[in-house]
Each structure stands twice: as structure tokens, then as C-alpha cells.
Design an enzyme around this catalytic site. Structure first.
Site, mmCIF file in Angstrom:
data_model
loop_
_atom_site.group_PDB
_atom_site.id
_atom_site.type_symbol
_atom_site.label_atom_id
_atom_site.label_comp_id
_atom_site.label_asym_id
_atom_site.label_seq_id
_atom_site.Cartn_x
_atom_site.Cartn_y
_atom_site.Cartn_z
ATOM 1 N N SER A 113 40.589 34.413 55.327
ATOM 2 C CA SER A 113 40.249 32.986 55.239
ATOM 3 C C SER A 113 38.859 32.681 55.807
ATOM 4 C CB SER A 113 41.311 32.136 55.957
ATOM 5 O OG SER A 113 42.560 32.272 55.330
ATOM 6 N N LYS B 40 41.021 34.961 41.706
ATOM 7 C CA LYS B 40 42.472 34.966 41.455
ATOM 8 C C LYS B 40 42.776 34.300 40.099
ATOM 9 C CE LYS B 40 43.169 35.143 46.409
ATOM 10 N NZ LYS B 40 44.028 34.781 47.567
ATOM 11 N N HIS C 87 45.250 44.566 46.802
ATOM 12 C CA HIS C 87 45.212 43.224 47.383
ATOM 13 C C HIS C 87 46.592 42.842 47.912
ATOM 14 C CE1 HIS C 87 44.799 38.852 47.662
ATOM 15 N NE2 HIS C 87 43.515 39.064 47.757
ATOM 16 N N ASN D 248 36.936 36.570 45.169
ATOM 17 C CA ASN D 248 38.106 36.828 44.333
ATOM 18 C C ASN D 248 38.631 35.499 43.806
ATOM 19 O OD1 ASN D 248 40.459 37.727 43.151
ATOM 20 N ND2 ASN D 248 41.509 38.132 45.080
ATOM 21 N N GLU E 272 48.319 40.251 47.740
ATOM 22 C CA GLU E 272 49.194 39.576 46.781
ATOM 23 C C GLU E 272 49.803 40.572 45.800
ATOM 24 O OE1 GLU E 272 46.548 35.514 47.096
ATOM 25 O OE2 GLU E 272 46.439 36.723 45.262
ATOM 26 N N GLU F 113 42.446 42.713 55.214
ATOM 27 C CA GLU F 113 43.068 41.408 55.041
ATOM 28 C C GLU F 113 44.195 41.231 56.055
ATOM 29 O OE1 GLU F 113 43.491 40.110 50.590
ATOM 30 O OE2 GLU F 113 44.382 42.080 50.816
ATOM 31 N N GLY G 136 46.635 31.445 54.742
ATOM 32 C CA GLY G 136 47.560 30.407 54.293
ATOM 33 C C GLY G 136 48.811 30.257 55.132
#
Length: 250
Positions: A213, A11, A95, A9, A97, A167, A173
Site C-alpha cells: 500500500s 489489476k 502475486h 499493477n 491475489e 508484499e 486493504g
């Protein structure tokens, strides 16, 4: 055997020239005899050129999102028909985000899933708990609810077009690290939920990707777990050497 998959991905990274450069780096080194499906998800403005660039290459192209409506007055949005018209047959939905930054709900994501399936697209369905959920020991409940509310309305036959991507938002992060054992624990739980709701065949056939990650340093250990079928890769997918190392780790 379930399909092994590594999806990148990208982004909001890579302009047109940078997209072409990265694709060329991948093309030069991509394993030609691997059974692993490789997917890249550039930005909307670079999807058409990526599809053309990879026409004869064993790398598939996915969109990072799409709107649930067929068409209409939705400024700035992209429909499923627009994607399939340029040869994009895979879309990432749900996702973390999109959920966090754009406030996408399970109900909205469920509508997007239905639209994508109606256009015979494959869906990479993303879900996962936040740090506060895991700290409160609510991570299994959160994952079960996201699956149920966002995906379990589909028919059995539609599962052939579903790729799951777990996820753990708390491990992206944040400085926190998810172990391979934690990944396997959740993936096994996910597969059991699907078995209870849709039967053993669908549960064993669906690919479940890990999106916490993944890097070249930890990919082999994570991918060695029996219920981890690959990865949805973020930052490491922007570097050809790192992404290729992850692909080769399966």
C-alpha cells in the site's frame, strides 16, 4: 547501483479507452531524465495496444500473470510465447491475489518462473506473509519458504532477470499499516537470504520492491530505506497524479 523501479499493477481495471487515457497522462508528465525504471501492467486485453502506445516512451509493459505451459488445452490462459510475440517482456508472478484467490502454490509459481526465464522474460516475483503469520511471529519463515520453494531453483545467471516484490499481505486493504522500518527489516532479511544462497554480488544487484500500500504520502519514507529499491503499486497506480508522485519520490 541497483536499478530503482516503480511498477504499477492495474489489476482488473481500465477498459481500452481508459487505458489509453491513463497512458497519455503518464506520458505527458513522466520524468525524462530519471534513472528509475517505470513499468505498467494493464489487463491482458490491453497489453498489445499499451506496447504500441509506449513504443518510443521510457515506460515498460508487464503482464499480470501467465500460464506455465508452452501451449495446450488451457481455456482462457495466456502463454509466455503469446506475451513475447506482442512485445511484452516482463511478467508478474506469485502475486498475493493469485496465491489467495486462485490457490497458486509455490510449486506452480516455480514452474511459471522457469517458463518465463526460458523465454528470456523478466519476472517480478511476488511473495509475503499474511496477518496471521505476522501475529504468530512466523513472517520471516513464511517469506524464506516462499523464496526457497518458488525461486531458488534457478541458475545464478538467471538472477539478472529477477525483480523481487515483497508484499506484506496483512498491510494491504486490512486497515493495518506497515512502517518504513518494518519494510526495511524484511528487505534486509530477504537480501541476506539471497546472499547466503547465491552470493554477495547477486544479493547486492537484485532489486527488491515493496508492495504494501505505497501512496504519495508514505513513498519517500519507504523508498529512503537502504534495501528498498522501489515499489509494486496497486490502487495508487490507477491515478496518474498519484503514480507520478510515487515515481518522483525515489
Amino acid at each position: 547501483m541497483r536499478q530503482k523501479i516503480v511498477a504499477g499493477n492495474w489489476k482488473m481495471h481500465k477498459n481500452a479507452e481508459q487505458t489509453e487515457d491513463l497512458l497519455n497522462e503518464l506520458i505527458a508528465e513522466i520524468p525524462t531524465e530519471s534513472d528509475t525504471q517505470v513499468i505498467v501492467a494493464p489487463t491482458f486485453v490491453n497489453l498489445a495496444s499499451a506496447v504500441d502506445h509506449l513504443e518510443f516512451i521510457s515506460i515498460d509493459v508487464a503482464a499480470q500473470n501467465m500460464h506455465q505451459a508452452e501451449s495446450g488445452a488451457f481455456t482462457g490462459e495466456i502463454s509466455a510465447e503469446m506475451l513475447t510475440n506482442i512485445g511484452v517482456k516482463i511478467v508478474i508472478l506469485g502475486h498475493s491475489e493469485r496465491r489467495a484467490l486462485f490457490h497458486e502454490t509455490d510449486a506452480l509459481i516455480a514452474n511459471k518462473v522457469s517458463t518465463a526465464l526460458a523465454h528470456e522474460m523478466k519476472v517480478i516475483f511476488c511473495f509475503g506473509e499474511e496477518l496471521k503469520d505476522r501475529q504468530k511471529q512466523q513472517h520471516f519463515n513464511v517469506v524464506q519458504n516462499q523464496l526457497h520453494d518458488g525461486l531458488f531453483h534457478i541458475e545464478d545467471a538467471a538472477w539478472k532477470n529477477i525483480i523481487l516484490a515483497y508484499e506484506p499481505v496483512w498491510a494491504i486493504g486490512t486497515g493495518e499499516t506497515a512502517s518504513a522500518e518494518q519494510a526495511q527489516e524484511m528487505h534486509g532479511f530477504i537480501r541476506e537470504i539471497i546472499r547466503k544462497n547465491f552470493g554477495a554480488t547477486i544479493a547486492e544487484d537484485v532489486s527488491i520492491l515493496y508492495g504494501g500500500s505505497v501512496k504519495p504520502e508514505n513513498a519517500s519514507e519507504i523508498f529512503s530505506k537502504p534495501d528498498v529499491d522501489g515499489g509494486l503499486i496497486g490502487g495508487a497506480a490507477l491515478n496518474a497524479a498519484d503514480f507520478l508522485a510515487i515515481i518522483n519520490a525515489i
